[in-house]
Scaffold this motif. Structure first.
Motif, PDB file in Angstrom:
ATOM      1  N   VAL A  12      -1.517   8.202  -6.005  1.00 54.50           N
ATOM      2  CA  VAL A  12      -1.653   7.423  -4.772  1.00 54.50           C
ATOM      3  C   VAL A  12      -0.456   7.656  -3.854  1.00 54.50           C
ATOM      4  CG1 VAL A  12      -2.044   5.132  -3.798  1.00 54.50           C
ATOM      5  CG2 VAL A  12      -2.982   5.693  -6.041  1.00 54.50           C
ATOM      6  N   ALA A  13       0.744   7.760  -4.422  1.00 54.04           N
ATOM      7  CA  ALA A  13       1.932   8.034  -3.604  1.00 54.04           C
ATOM      8  C   ALA A  13       1.809   9.397  -2.914  1.00 54.04           C
ATOM      9  CB  ALA A  13       3.188   7.993  -4.465  1.00 54.04           C
ATOM     10  N   HIS A  16      -0.403   9.091   0.040  1.00 57.20           N
ATOM     11  CA  HIS A  16       0.319   8.523   1.185  1.00 57.20           C
ATOM     12  C   HIS A  16       1.117   9.598   1.909  1.00 57.20           C
ATOM     13  CE1 HIS A  16      -0.315   4.169   1.075  1.00 57.20           C
ATOM     14  NE2 HIS A  16      -0.362   4.253  -0.243  1.00 57.20           N
ATOM     15  N   LEU A  17       1.795  10.448   1.151  1.00 59.27           N
ATOM     16  CA  LEU A  17       2.590  11.514   1.767  1.00 59.27           C
ATOM     17  C   LEU A  17       1.705  12.484   2.532  1.00 59.27           C
ATOM     18  CD1 LEU A  17       5.195  12.384  -1.025  1.00 59.27           C
ATOM     19  CD2 LEU A  17       5.674  11.410   1.219  1.00 59.27           C
ATOM     20  N   LEU A  18       0.590  12.868   1.933  1.00 63.39           N
ATOM     21  CA  LEU A  18      -0.308  13.814   2.588  1.00 63.39           C
ATOM     22  C   LEU A  18      -0.917  13.226   3.859  1.00 63.39           C
ATOM     23  CD1 LEU A  18      -2.143  15.352  -0.512  1.00 63.39           C
ATOM     24  CD2 LEU A  18      -0.353  16.408   0.895  1.00 63.39           C
ATOM     25  N   LEU A  19      -1.278  11.947   3.814  1.00 64.17           N
ATOM     26  CA  LEU A  19      -1.839  11.303   4.996  1.00 64.17           C
ATOM     27  C   LEU A  19      -0.810  11.240   6.116  1.00 64.17           C
ATOM     28  CD1 LEU A  19      -4.056   9.776   6.479  1.00 64.17           C
ATOM     29  CD2 LEU A  19      -3.290   7.683   5.322  1.00 64.17           C
ATOM     30  N   SER A  20       0.438  10.905   5.780  1.00 69.48           N
ATOM     31  CA  SER A  20       1.498  10.832   6.786  1.00 69.48           C
ATOM     32  C   SER A  20       1.733  12.202   7.412  1.00 69.48           C
ATOM     33  CB  SER A  20       2.797  10.308   6.161  1.00 69.48           C
ATOM     34  OG  SER A  20       2.636   8.991   5.660  1.00 69.48           O
ATOM     35  N   HIS A  42       6.802   5.077   6.623  1.00 66.46           N
ATOM     36  CA  HIS A  42       5.735   4.913   5.640  1.00 66.46           C
ATOM     37  C   HIS A  42       5.832   5.964   4.536  1.00 66.46           C
ATOM     38  CE1 HIS A  42       1.714   3.869   4.186  1.00 66.46           C
ATOM     39  NE2 HIS A  42       1.528   5.173   4.045  1.00 66.46           N
ATOM     40  N   ALA A  43       6.119   7.209   4.921  1.00 66.76           N
ATOM     41  CA  ALA A  43       6.238   8.278   3.929  1.00 66.76           C
ATOM     42  C   ALA A  43       7.361   7.985   2.938  1.00 66.76           C
ATOM     43  CB  ALA A  43       6.476   9.611   4.632  1.00 66.76           C
ATOM     44  N   LEU A  44       8.469   7.451   3.436  1.00 64.89           N
ATOM     45  CA  LEU A  44       9.581   7.102   2.553  1.00 64.89           C
ATOM     46  C   LEU A  44       9.235   5.914   1.670  1.00 64.89           C
ATOM     47  CD1 LEU A  44      12.636   7.510   4.975  1.00 64.89           C
ATOM     48  CD2 LEU A  44      12.072   8.951   3.017  1.00 64.89           C
ATOM     49  N   GLY A  45       8.626   4.886   2.296  1.00 58.87           N
ATOM     50  CA  GLY A  45       8.356   3.651   1.555  1.00 58.87           C
ATOM     51  C   GLY A  45       7.224   3.753   0.563  1.00 58.87           C
ATOM     52  N   PHE A  46       6.113   4.384   0.958  1.00 55.36           N
ATOM     53  CA  PHE A  46       4.933   4.426   0.103  1.00 55.36           C
ATOM     54  C   PHE A  46       4.662   5.806  -0.494  1.00 55.36           C
ATOM     55  CE2 PHE A  46       4.264   0.547   2.453  1.00 55.36           C
ATOM     56  CZ  PHE A  46       3.695  -0.293   1.507  1.00 55.36           C
ATOM     57  N   GLY A  47       5.499   6.775  -0.152  1.00 53.84           N
ATOM     58  CA  GLY A  47       5.381   8.084  -0.757  1.00 53.84           C
ATOM     59  C   GLY A  47       6.546   8.404  -1.663  1.00 53.84           C
ATOM     60  N   VAL A  48       7.739   8.511  -1.079  1.00 51.10           N
ATOM     61  CA  VAL A  48       8.922   8.901  -1.845  1.00 51.10           C
ATOM     62  C   VAL A  48       9.354   7.804  -2.811  1.00 51.10           C
ATOM     63  CG1 VAL A  48      11.334   9.596  -1.675  1.00 51.10           C
ATOM     64  CG2 VAL A  48       9.687  10.425   0.012  1.00 51.10           C
ATOM     65  N   ARG A  49       9.428   6.560  -2.329  1.00 51.00           N
ATOM     66  CA  ARG A  49       9.925   5.472  -3.192  1.00 51.00           C
ATOM     67  C   ARG A  49       9.064   5.293  -4.444  1.00 51.00           C
ATOM     68  NH1 ARG A  49      13.225   0.585  -2.110  1.00 51.00           N
ATOM     69  NH2 ARG A  49      12.785  -0.929  -3.738  1.00 51.00           N
ATOM     70  N   PRO A  50       7.719   5.240  -4.346  1.00 50.81           N
ATOM     71  CA  PRO A  50       6.922   5.100  -5.570  1.00 50.81           C
ATOM     72  C   PRO A  50       7.090   6.269  -6.548  1.00 50.81           C
ATOM     73  CG  PRO A  50       5.611   4.510  -3.669  1.00 50.81           C
ATOM     74  CD  PRO A  50       6.871   5.129  -3.139  1.00 50.81           C
ATOM     75  N   PHE A 281      13.147   0.105   2.454  1.00 54.45           N
ATOM     76  CA  PHE A 281      11.764   0.564   2.291  1.00 54.45           C
ATOM     77  C   PHE A 281      11.096  -0.067   1.057  1.00 54.45           C
ATOM     78  CE2 PHE A 281      14.388   3.994   4.090  1.00 54.45           C
ATOM     79  CZ  PHE A 281      13.817   4.093   5.349  1.00 54.45           C
ATOM     80  N   ASP A 282      11.287  -1.383   0.891  1.00 57.23           N
ATOM     81  CA  ASP A 282      10.805  -2.056  -0.321  1.00 57.23           C
ATOM     82  C   ASP A 282       9.390  -2.621  -0.210  1.00 57.23           C
ATOM     83  OD1 ASP A 282      11.269  -4.096   1.450  1.00 57.23           O
ATOM     84  OD2 ASP A 282      12.464  -5.334   0.094  1.00 57.23           O
ATOM     85  N   SER A 283       8.623  -2.200   0.792  1.00 51.89           N
ATOM     86  CA  SER A 283       7.274  -2.742   0.995  1.00 51.89           C
ATOM     87  C   SER A 283       6.356  -2.610  -0.219  1.00 51.89           C
ATOM     88  CB  SER A 283       6.614  -2.094   2.212  1.00 51.89           C
ATOM     89  OG  SER A 283       7.234  -2.514   3.404  1.00 51.89           O
ATOM     90  N   PRO A 284       6.377  -1.492  -0.978  1.00 49.93           N
ATOM     91  CA  PRO A 284       5.521  -1.424  -2.162  1.00 49.93           C
ATOM     92  C   PRO A 284       5.851  -2.517  -3.176  1.00 49.93           C
ATOM     93  CG  PRO A 284       6.347   0.754  -1.599  1.00 49.93           C
ATOM     94  CD  PRO A 284       7.110  -0.233  -0.762  1.00 49.93           C
ATOM     95  N   ASP A 285       7.128  -2.821  -3.335  1.00 45.84           N
ATOM     96  CA  ASP A 285       7.546  -3.860  -4.273  1.00 45.84           C
ATOM     97  C   ASP A 285       7.084  -5.236  -3.790  1.00 45.84           C
ATOM     98  OD1 ASP A 285      10.113  -2.266  -5.877  1.00 45.84           O
ATOM     99  OD2 ASP A 285       9.469  -1.533  -3.930  1.00 45.84           O
ATOM    100  N   VAL A 286       7.148  -5.444  -2.458  1.00 49.29           N
ATOM    101  CA  VAL A 286       6.701  -6.712  -1.885  1.00 49.29           C
ATOM    102  C   VAL A 286       5.194  -6.880  -2.060  1.00 49.29           C
ATOM    103  CG1 VAL A 286       6.532  -8.072   0.241  1.00 49.29           C
ATOM    104  CG2 VAL A 286       8.597  -6.735  -0.221  1.00 49.29           C
ATOM    105  N   PHE A 287       4.467  -5.784  -1.992  1.00 51.22           N
ATOM    106  CA  PHE A 287       3.019  -5.854  -2.179  1.00 51.22           C
ATOM    107  C   PHE A 287       2.671  -6.386  -3.572  1.00 51.22           C
ATOM    108  CE2 PHE A 287       0.167  -3.520   0.964  1.00 51.22           C
ATOM    109  CZ  PHE A 287      -0.816  -4.498   0.903  1.00 51.22           C
TER     110      PHE A 287
END
Length: 443
Positions: A12-13, A16-20, A42-50, A281-287
């Motif tokens: 899934v991460a 996210h990177l490919l979509l960005s 978004h790429a950093l938060g939901f792609g790289v971070r995960p 870029f902690d949005s995935p953790d907040v989710f």
């Protein structure tokens, strides 16, 4: 491959990177738009971070009972939202045509730079006097707005002018003249104070505006900003922001570690320290917290959206009334009453707020902020006259982060930016000479 597996996180991460990257490729130029800033974040938060989290064995900054399942569900929910967001942007996007001449009122901009710096410095001085030094990051255990009397007013009066002084300094430098002489000192002081305030995001925000002006003045030229140059500047800024906090602490003679995890000396360790073990870029953790919240609570059915106007009041009043924004609600759920006393917590973005109010079904409404972002990009790239109010309004436009962040915070800070835009615009007009020094910047 189960929903809670690390393999799911990787898949899934990567999506996210490919979509960005695909969205950036479809809207290649200009480089600096609010849409591209959102996609990069978004790429950093939901792609790289995960991916970094998976490499660390499934690490999350905010562990919840559902564990990796909640984390990966959050990644999937966000994928639905950002896809809808991109489609909404593409629907309203208009191809940028240039070059467009930009006219800068040098006298106004120079005067505004001086006043912005003075107001920012004065606000920090008042913060220091009222708090008796407890505003310093090593002397407080709560946010500045909680530690300093009138902090809710003084904090934006400090960080917004100091942040906007960065692009204003660039505009002054571009015009040349004697005003250049004091730029290194005053700009350096602004950066130091923003570092002491622990506002790395405002420093980044200021330099994003500098890149915007650089490209805006040189669009469709050989010297225009390219993606390689933008990427190099981004890496430099991330490295710079990554070392600001430890350097600040060292200068303040603080010997305890700032972050919960001490990064090793490898490149991967340094990247993890900034992008994984810190709230950047902690949005995935907040989710994860948002999904866990719905396990034991009913959807709020829009209550947090109705509470947005109360963001202009104090947290104590919201607490007394029992009415909280999305950020209040999830932070109280996770941290308990400690949140109301320290006011330390994570920000809750629009996707998480939609989920805790209506469930995942309304994530398709991401096309609405996408369309709004497209209209903002039309405006910022159609500007012909750069006034003081324009620079502050541009600050508000980029700070809105594509209207995907904390809605209550976006509204509050947007109003603050626009009020200061009006104030500094008036101040910059005071005692002007009969000559209007207007320079055209068209190359």
């Amino acid at each position: 491959m189960t929903i809670g597996s690390l393999s799911t996180t990787y898949v899934v991460a990567t999506a996210h990177l490919l979509l960005s990257l695909a969205a950036i490729a479809l809207t290649r130029y200009p480089v600096i738009t609010t849409f591209h800033v959102v996609l990069a974040s978004h790429a950093l938060g939901f792609g790289v971070r995960p991916i970094l989290a998976a490499l660390a064995g499934g690490y999350t900054l905010y562990p919840v009972a559902l564990g990796p399942e909640a984390y990966n569900r959050g990644l999937m929910y966000e994928l639905v939202f950002i896809l809808s967001y991109v489609l909404g942007y593409m629907l309203f996007r208009r191809r940028i045509k240039g070059p467009i001449a930009i006219h800068v009122n040098t006298t106004h901009i120079t005067r505004a730079y001086h006043w912005s710096t003075v107001v920012g410095l004065a606000s920090v001085l008042v913060i220091h006097l009222l708090s008796r030094g407890t505003w310093l990051p090593t002397a407080r255990s709560s946010s500045i707005t909680a530690a300093v009397p009138f902090g809710k007013l003084l904090f934006p009066l400090a960080v917004i002018p100091l942040s906007i002084s960065i692009p204003l300094a660039y505009l002054v430098w571009q015009q040349g003249g004697k005003a250049r002489a004091i730029l290194p000192l005053t700009l350096g002081l602004s950066l130091v104070l923003l570092s002491l305030l622990y506002q790395r995001s405002f420093i980044l925000h200021g330099f994003v505006l500098v890149l915007f002006f650089y490209e805006r003045f040189r669009y469709k030229e050989r010297m225009r900003l390219g993606y390689a140059c933008a990427a190099a500047v981004a890496v430099f800024l991330i490295v710079l922001l990554g070392v600001l906090r430890p350097v600040t602490v060292t200068l303040l003679q603080q010997h305890r570690a700032v972050e919960q995890h001490a990064a090793d000396n490898t490149l991967l360790g340094a990247i993890q320290s900034f992008l994984l073990f810190s709230p950047n870029f902690d949005s995935p953790d907040v989710f994860s917290v948002a999904i866990q919240y719905l396990e034991g609570n009913k959807p709020l059915l829009g209550k947090t959206f109705l509470a947005v106007p109360l963001r202009f009041t104090t947290p104590n009043l919201r607490h007394a009334l029992g009415i909280g924004t999305a950020t209040d609600t999830l932070n109280v759920f996770y941290w308990g009453d400690k949140y109301w006393t320290t006011r330390f917590g994570f920000a809750v973005g629009l996707p998480q707020e939609l989920v805790i109010n209506f469930g995942a079904v309304l994530l398709i409404l991401g096309f609405i902020p996408g369309m709004a972002t497209a209209m903002v990009d039309r405006w910022i790239w159609g500007l012909k006259y750069i006034r003081v109010s324009s620079v502050y309004a541009l600050g508000a436009a980029f700070f809105a982060w594509g209207f995907t962040g904390d809605i209550a915070g976006t509204v509050q800070w947007g109003v603050a930016y626009l009020l200061l835009a009006s104030a500094f615009n008036l101040v910059a007009r005071v005692r002007l000479s009969s000559r209007s020094n207007c320079g055209a910047m068209s190359r």
